[in-house]
Design a protein around this motif. Structure first.
Motif, mmCIF file in Angstrom:
data_model
loop_
_atom_site.group_PDB
_atom_site.id
_atom_site.type_symbol
_atom_site.label_atom_id
_atom_site.label_comp_id
_atom_site.label_asym_id
_atom_site.label_seq_id
_atom_site.Cartn_x
_atom_site.Cartn_y
_atom_site.Cartn_z
ATOM 1 N N ALA A 45 0.846 -1.196 0.000
ATOM 2 C CA ALA A 45 0.000 0.000 0.000
ATOM 3 C C ALA A 45 0.883 1.248 0.000
ATOM 4 O O ALA A 45 1.822 1.350 0.786
ATOM 5 N N LYS A 46 0.559 2.198 -0.865
ATOM 6 C CA LYS A 46 1.388 3.398 -1.022
ATOM 7 C C LYS A 46 1.181 4.379 0.133
ATOM 8 O O LYS A 46 0.060 4.651 0.546
ATOM 9 N N THR A 47 2.295 4.905 0.635
ATOM 10 C CA THR A 47 2.240 5.995 1.603
ATOM 11 C C THR A 47 2.101 7.301 0.840
ATOM 12 O O THR A 47 2.915 7.616 -0.028
ATOM 13 N N LEU A 48 1.056 8.071 1.156
ATOM 14 C CA LEU A 48 0.768 9.292 0.403
ATOM 15 C C LEU A 48 1.116 10.562 1.164
ATOM 16 O O LEU A 48 1.209 11.633 0.557
ATOM 17 N N GLY A 49 1.321 10.473 2.465
ATOM 18 C CA GLY A 49 1.673 11.681 3.186
ATOM 19 C C GLY A 49 1.538 11.555 4.687
ATOM 20 O O GLY A 49 1.088 10.527 5.223
ATOM 21 N N TYR A 50 1.932 12.617 5.367
ATOM 22 C CA TYR A 50 1.850 12.703 6.821
ATOM 23 C C TYR A 50 1.583 14.159 7.180
ATOM 24 O O TYR A 50 2.215 15.074 6.625
ATOM 25 N N ILE A 51 0.633 14.389 8.085
ATOM 26 C CA ILE A 51 0.334 15.756 8.502
ATOM 27 C C ILE A 51 0.064 15.781 10.006
ATOM 28 O O ILE A 51 -0.261 14.757 10.609
ATOM 29 N N GLU A 52 0.222 16.958 10.585
ATOM 30 C CA GLU A 52 -0.148 17.176 11.980
ATOM 31 C C GLU A 52 -1.175 18.291 12.013
ATOM 32 O O GLU A 52 -0.952 19.376 11.467
ATOM 33 N N ALA A 53 -2.321 18.011 12.619
ATOM 34 C CA ALA A 53 -3.399 18.995 12.695
ATOM 35 C C ALA A 53 -4.289 18.645 13.879
ATOM 36 O O ALA A 53 -4.410 17.472 14.251
ATOM 37 N N HIS A 54 -4.911 19.666 14.460
ATOM 38 C CA HIS A 54 -5.818 19.459 15.598
ATOM 39 C C HIS A 54 -5.119 18.715 16.736
ATOM 40 O O HIS A 54 -5.710 17.875 17.414
#
Length: 307
Positions: free
Chosen positions: A72-81
Motif C-alpha cells: 500500500a502506497k504511503t501518500l503523506g503525513y500531517i499534523e493537525a488538531h
C-alpha cells in the motif's frame, strides 16, 4: 459520540474530509477520507496511544521508501488538531484475516500460490530499501476486491516499527500485558523466535518466518503454533506441525499443496541465517503453476463427476 466516529465529517488540514470509520487495531484507528485537492479517497490513519504517537512521523518516512504494487502506497503525513495523521492508499477490499473468518476457513492451495508470490514480491521490495515489517499477519494484508483476490497489498510497513514498544512490554509483562495488548495478541502466532528473544534487533529473516506462518494458516485454516502465550514454547521449538491435505481436495490440489508446504518449511526455521531471503522466496514462487484469472462465485446445481 464514540471515539471511533468523532472524526467523521471533519476537515483535516483543510484538505481531507473524513467520510467514515473503517477499522482499528492495537496502534491506530483507520478512516476513509476524501482528498479535496486531488479528488480521490484515501485511508487516514490516526495513532491511538503514546507509543504510536511518538513514532508516527518516523513511520511515514520509513514506509514512504517502499514503492511496489504489492505494498500500500504511503501518500503523506500531517499534523493537525493536535494529532498526527498518516495518509495511505485506500484499498477497496478486505484483509485476509477477515476473509479467513467470514468467507473461507482456508484458501485452496492454487489461490495461496498466487497470494504468497505477491507477498514475497512486496516483502522483497521493502527489504531492498532496508525496511523490515516485523508485524506481518493476515490482518495487515489486503485483498483487492475482497474474496475475489484480484490483487494483494501489504499495509502498515511504517507502523510496524512502532509495534516494538507494545510487543516488548507485552512479552516482558506476561499474561496481563498480553491481554491488554491487541497488537501482541494478533502478532504472536506469526512471530519469529528472535522477535520473542530480542525484538529490537530482529531483522529481515523475521519477515520470512512470518510469511511462512501466515501461509500455513492460509492453506490449512489453522495457526501453526496456536495463540496467546501458549504459542511461545512452540515457536521457540520451531517445529512446523504436520498437516495432511483433506482427502476431498487431494485430486485437484495435491501438487500445489506440496509446493506451498515446502515453502512454509523453508521459512519456518529456527536459525534466521538458514531461512531464504525474500528474493529467494520469490524465485521459489516463480516455479509454481497457478491460474491468475479473477475467480467467479456461484452455485453449482449439478455434479457430473462425483470426484
Amino acid at each position: 459520540m464514540s471515539e471511533s466516529t468523532k472524526l467523521i465529517g471533519q476537515m483535516i488540514a483543510e484538505r481531507y474530509e473524513v467520510k467514515s470509520f473503517i477499522n482499528e487495531g492495537g496502534m491506530q484507528e483507520v478512516y476513509l477520507a476524501e482528498d479535496q485537492l486531488l479528488r480521490r479517497f484515501v485511508a487516514l490513519k490516526v495513532p491511538k496511544n503514546k507509543h504510536a504517537l511518538k513514532r508516527f512521523r518516523r513511520s511515514a518516512v520509513v514506509s514512504a521508501r517502499v514503492n511496489h504494487s504489492n505494498v500500500a502506497k504511503t501518500l503523506g503525513y500531517i499534523e493537525a488538531h493536535d494529532r498526527s495523521f498518516f495518509i495511505e492508499e485506500h484499498i477497496e477490499g478486505k484483509d485476509l484475516g477477515f476473509l479467513l473468518k467470514h468467507n473461507f476457513r482456508s484458501f485452496d492451495p492454487l489461490w495461496v500460490c498466487k497470494i504468497v508470490h505477491r507477498l514475497a514480491k512486496g516483502i522483497a521490495a521493502s527489504h531492498h530499501v532496508g525496511v523490515v515489517h516485523r508485524d506481518l499477519k493476515p490482518s495487515n494484508i489486503m485483498s483487492v476486491d475482497g474474496p475475489f483476490v484480484s490483487e494483494i497489498k501489504i499495509t502498515d510497513f511504517g507502523i510496524a516499527k512502532m509495534v516494538e514498544d507494545e510487543l516488548g512490554e507485552a512479552i516482558e509483562g506476561g499474561d496481563e500485558s498480553l491481554t491488554a495488548s491487541q497488537t501482541a495478541i494478533g502478532a504472536l502466532p506469526y512471530m519469529a523466535p528472535e522477535l520473542i528473544h530480542d525484538i529490537k534487533n530482529a531483522d529481515k529473516p523475521a519477515d520470512i518466518w512470518s510469511l511462512g506462518a501466515l501461509t500455513y494458516e492460509l492453506v490449512t485454516g489453522a495457526k501453526p503454533f496456536g495463540t496467546g502465550l501458549k504459542a511461545v514454547p512452540a515457536i521457540l521449538a520451531a517445529k512446523v506441525p504436520s498437516y495432511s491435505q483433506p482427502q476431498s481436495r487431494k485430486t485437484q490440489f495435491s501438487s500445489a499443496f506440496k509446493d506451498i508446504m515446502n515453502i512454509v518449511h523453508s521459512c519456518i526455521v529456527a536459525s534466521p541465517s538458514a531461512r531464504p531471503s525474500a528474493d529467494e522466496v520469490v524465485s521459489m514462487c516463480e516455479s509454481l503453476c497457478y491460474p491468475i484469472e479473477t475467480r467467479e462465485f456461484g452455485r453449482i446445481s449439478k455434479f457430473d463427476n462425483p470426484s
